[in-house]
Design a protein around this motif. Sequence first.
Motif, PDB file in Angstrom:
ATOM      1  N   SER A  56      -2.094   9.097  -2.024  1.00 10.24           N
ATOM      2  CA  SER A  56      -0.804   9.691  -2.380  1.00 10.24           C
ATOM      3  C   SER A  56       0.314   8.979  -1.625  1.00 10.24           C
ATOM      4  O   SER A  56       0.102   8.399  -0.556  1.00 10.24           O
ATOM      5  N   GLU A  57       1.519   9.062  -2.160  1.00  9.74           N
ATOM      6  CA  GLU A  57       2.638   8.318  -1.602  1.00  9.74           C
ATOM      7  C   GLU A  57       3.020   8.817  -0.215  1.00  9.74           C
ATOM      8  O   GLU A  57       3.383   8.034   0.660  1.00  9.74           O
ATOM      9  N   ASP A  58       2.941  10.142  -0.007  1.00 11.25           N
ATOM     10  CA  ASP A  58       3.392  10.719   1.254  1.00 11.25           C
ATOM     11  C   ASP A  58       2.344  10.629   2.347  1.00 11.25           C
ATOM     12  O   ASP A  58       2.678  10.427   3.516  1.00 11.25           O
ATOM     13  N   ASN A  59       1.085  10.793   2.016  1.00 10.17           N
ATOM     14  CA  ASN A  59       0.013  10.827   3.011  1.00 10.17           C
ATOM     15  C   ASN A  59      -1.046   9.769   2.723  1.00 10.17           C
ATOM     16  O   ASN A  59      -2.238  10.058   2.674  1.00 10.17           O
ATOM     17  N   ALA A  83      -4.948   5.467  12.947  1.00  7.47           N
ATOM     18  CA  ALA A  83      -4.995   5.268  11.499  1.00  7.47           C
ATOM     19  C   ALA A  83      -5.293   6.554  10.740  1.00  7.47           C
ATOM     20  O   ALA A  83      -5.460   6.516   9.514  1.00  7.47           O
ATOM     21  N   ASP A  84      -5.388   7.695  11.468  1.00  9.95           N
ATOM     22  CA  ASP A  84      -5.633   9.004  10.848  1.00  9.95           C
ATOM     23  C   ASP A  84      -6.946   8.990  10.049  1.00  9.95           C
ATOM     24  O   ASP A  84      -7.015   9.457   8.918  1.00  9.95           O
ATOM     25  N   MET A  85      -8.014   8.464  10.666  1.00  6.06           N
ATOM     26  CA  MET A  85      -9.293   8.317   9.978  1.00  6.06           C
ATOM     27  C   MET A  85     -10.283   9.421  10.297  1.00  6.06           C
ATOM     28  O   MET A  85     -11.183   9.679   9.499  1.00  6.06           O
ATOM     29  N   ILE A  86     -10.152  10.083  11.453  1.00  4.86           N
ATOM     30  CA  ILE A  86     -11.183  11.028  11.886  1.00  4.86           C
ATOM     31  C   ILE A  86     -10.548  12.367  12.233  1.00  4.86           C
ATOM     32  O   ILE A  86      -9.341  12.457  12.490  1.00  4.86           O
ATOM     33  N   TRP A 131       0.835  -1.195   0.000  1.00  5.76           N
ATOM     34  CA  TRP A 131       0.000   0.000   0.000  1.00  5.76           C
ATOM     35  C   TRP A 131       0.880   1.259   0.000  1.00  5.76           C
ATOM     36  O   TRP A 131       1.901   1.273   0.663  1.00  5.76           O
ATOM     37  N   PRO A 132       0.550   2.284  -0.792  1.00 12.99           N
ATOM     38  CA  PRO A 132      -0.706   2.519  -1.523  1.00 12.99           C
ATOM     39  C   PRO A 132      -0.698   2.026  -2.970  1.00 12.99           C
ATOM     40  O   PRO A 132      -1.640   2.281  -3.704  1.00 12.99           O
TER      41      PRO A 132
END
Length: 632
Positions: free
Chosen positions: A403-406, A383-386, A183-184
């Motif tokens: 994106s590769e960075d984020n 997981a940086d979801m909210i 991933w990604p």
Amino acid sequence: MILETTENADPSTLTISNQPRGNETRASTLKGQSLQGLGLKHGDLIFVSYKSQAVPSAPPPPVAENGAPHLPTSAEQSRRLWESVKEDPVDEYWRSKDGKIPRGRDSRFCKHGANAMCDYCMPLEPYDAGYHAEHNIKHLSYHAYLKKLQPKMSSSTSSHLPPLEPQSYKVKVPCPSGGHPNWPAGICTACQPSAITLQSQAFRMVDHLEIASTDIIERFLHAWRQTGLQRFGWLIGRYEPYPEVPMGVKAVVEAIHEPPQEGELDGLSLGIPWEDEPRIKELAKSAAAPLTIVGYIFTDLEPTPEDRTKVAYKRHPQSFYLSSLESIFAAHVQNANPTLSRSSSTGTFASRMVTAVLTGTEDGGVDISAYQVSEQACAMVDADMIEASVDPGIVRVKEEDRSEDNARYIPDVFFRYKNEYGLEVKKSAKPCFPVEYLLVNVTHGFPQTPAPLFRSNKFRIENRPGLEDQHIESVLQDLARLRAPELAENPNGGDFQQRVELAKWLSDWHLVAFLGTTQLINPEDMKVLARVASSPDLEDPSILDPLFRTESWQTLMTFTRETAPRRPTTSAPSTGPSAMDEDIPQDVFDQIAREQESATGSGGNIRICPHCTFENSHGGTDCEVCGLPLDG
């Protein structure tokens, strides 16, 4: 993988079969074959048998070729990581108990003798649902939850796998299947997280928040009362058993340490992690009863426009209890402070950090509310979801980013609620959902008989510039006032009260924390000071002796002697001029001198002028002041 779940198995005797008896095949002969080649498919049962190998009585430690001791590899260390975990004393206490809830004899249904037992009087399990509903206990305690998950174990508990697994909503990298780029660049069902259904958490890590003394809260509120700006503080305390909940745990708060912050009328700003955190944690650990950071507290107070003596009622069922921004911050703090656990495969599980809020009540008073956020909330933040939304009661789900960075993968998120017809409905949480699905309630209170570890709260509190500035000069003045340099090391009747007074003055968390920043006390002596200041028996005359014997205390006493004001050696007034003396006319000084000369018998006869009443001590006939004759 089979050997990892066995206890002392001999690999050469390991056999595998698709039947309970017969058709055994040695595992060593299957090397290089695939499961498909063996005719196995998903859902098939595999029967394994093996023989235990003999354990040597005292195996010598392995030694490398160079003579150095052999260090275990990372694979060996991670195989049973949970077994080497050192848990909190409260966890060790509850692991030694069965947690059963005792019940008395039921006069209506029990028909047996005094030494017998039946279904109506036998002890209940700590996770009994009926008991929790009867006593309005919303969540299971952590150890009651473990009892519910784990089967009845034998004495050899080490052979069982831990029942807990920390939640993770991140994409697995690398993919277990290995059939595509990481991933990604690629994703499949083997590496992507499953769909999430938000629900109330069945357990809580802390069941009760106890403040050791009301003075702790009053001193914390003092800054808001003086400035109107919101404040934040870390809760310093310890964890203890809580008997009001089956196998419960409570956080006992002994002090509030305030980090550097910038308060505002409707919020505040602070840095995480804060620079002084390692020193404060080490200092708290050195107390007589080892302490740690058990959570944090902040104010959300706003006076009402109609009556400035009352506080606005902002947090209630029709608005919110903990805002989305505060919930996400709580998840960050909990993720940074996991709880050590032998019941988790990673050696850590969840967190015991408590979030406490000082806010207004319905009648305009101030009260504490305590919460934690659920494991689902912590995993979603990790997981940086909210993210927070404009509405404090709503949490927003972020958009997926490849994106590769984020890179960010967002699985399907759902929550359940009851509609206007009383039916349970499942609804998608995208793009937002109520923050209540992430909260876990924690009760709070004060002890009936307070016995705080620190007896004083009078010293100036840290990081309150302009309001309460801490200076070493004030400490030295207080030490001189308490006559600390005069106290002898051996107790006697004469200085007993002075020792008690000095010990109570030292028993102040903010004073001890400040002395650690002055560089007058070295780290080892700071541990002695922390133990003495937090001693439960300050009335003992010898409690200060270990502190008096330290070099740092002698240094502090030297500074106290040098800076202490000198006591006057005589009660006579000073003859030197002062600022006040300059305002007194010279003739008054002359009169005082003449009176003193007359009192000692060295002066002549004094004649009082009948015109201006001035006392003339010369031998003339006219007054020195008005010039009129003294005789008439």
